[in-house]
Design a protein around this motif. Structure first.
Motif, short mmCIF file in Angstrom:
data_model
loop_
_atom_site.label_atom_id
_atom_site.label_comp_id
_atom_site.label_asym_id
_atom_site.label_seq_id
_atom_site.Cartn_x
_atom_site.Cartn_y
_atom_site.Cartn_z
N ARG A 1 24.04 -23.19 17.28
CA ARG A 1 22.97 -22.46 17.97
C ARG A 1 21.87 -23.41 18.44
NH1 ARG A 1 23.90 -18.65 13.87
NH2 ARG A 1 22.14 -19.47 12.67
N GLN A 2 21.54 -24.38 17.61
CA GLN A 2 20.49 -25.33 17.98
C GLN A 2 20.91 -26.17 19.18
OE1 GLN A 2 19.28 -27.78 14.72
NE2 GLN A 2 17.44 -28.49 15.74
N VAL A 3 22.15 -26.62 19.18
CA VAL A 3 22.65 -27.42 20.31
C VAL A 3 22.69 -26.58 21.58
CG1 VAL A 3 24.71 -28.58 21.21
CG2 VAL A 3 23.92 -29.07 18.90
N GLN A 4 23.12 -25.34 21.48
CA GLN A 4 23.15 -24.46 22.65
C GLN A 4 21.74 -24.22 23.18
OE1 GLN A 4 25.32 -21.10 21.17
NE2 GLN A 4 27.28 -21.88 21.91
N GLY A 5 20.79 -24.03 22.29
CA GLY A 5 19.40 -23.84 22.71
C GLY A 5 18.85 -25.10 23.39
N PHE A 6 19.21 -26.25 22.87
CA PHE A 6 18.75 -27.51 23.46
C PHE A 6 19.36 -27.69 24.85
CE2 PHE A 6 19.48 -32.09 24.15
CZ PHE A 6 18.17 -32.52 24.16
#
Length: 40
Positions: free
Chosen positions: A31-36
């Motif tokens: 989720r963090q990578v997708q948000g970034f």
């Protein structure tokens, strides 16, 4: 080749907990990578 079942019984909860933690951390990291990636 016969495995010692006592070792499997002792290690199974440890491996289960490690797998569960990895699953949860992996989902949060994804989720963090997708948000970034969506910000840039």
């Amino acid at each position: 080749m016969d495995i010692d079942w006592r070792v499997a019984i002792v290690l199974s909860p440890i491996l289960l907990a490690a797998g569960w933690a990895l699953f949860n951390i992996g989902a949060a990291a994804l989720r963090q990578v997708q948000g970034f990636l969506s910000k840039s």
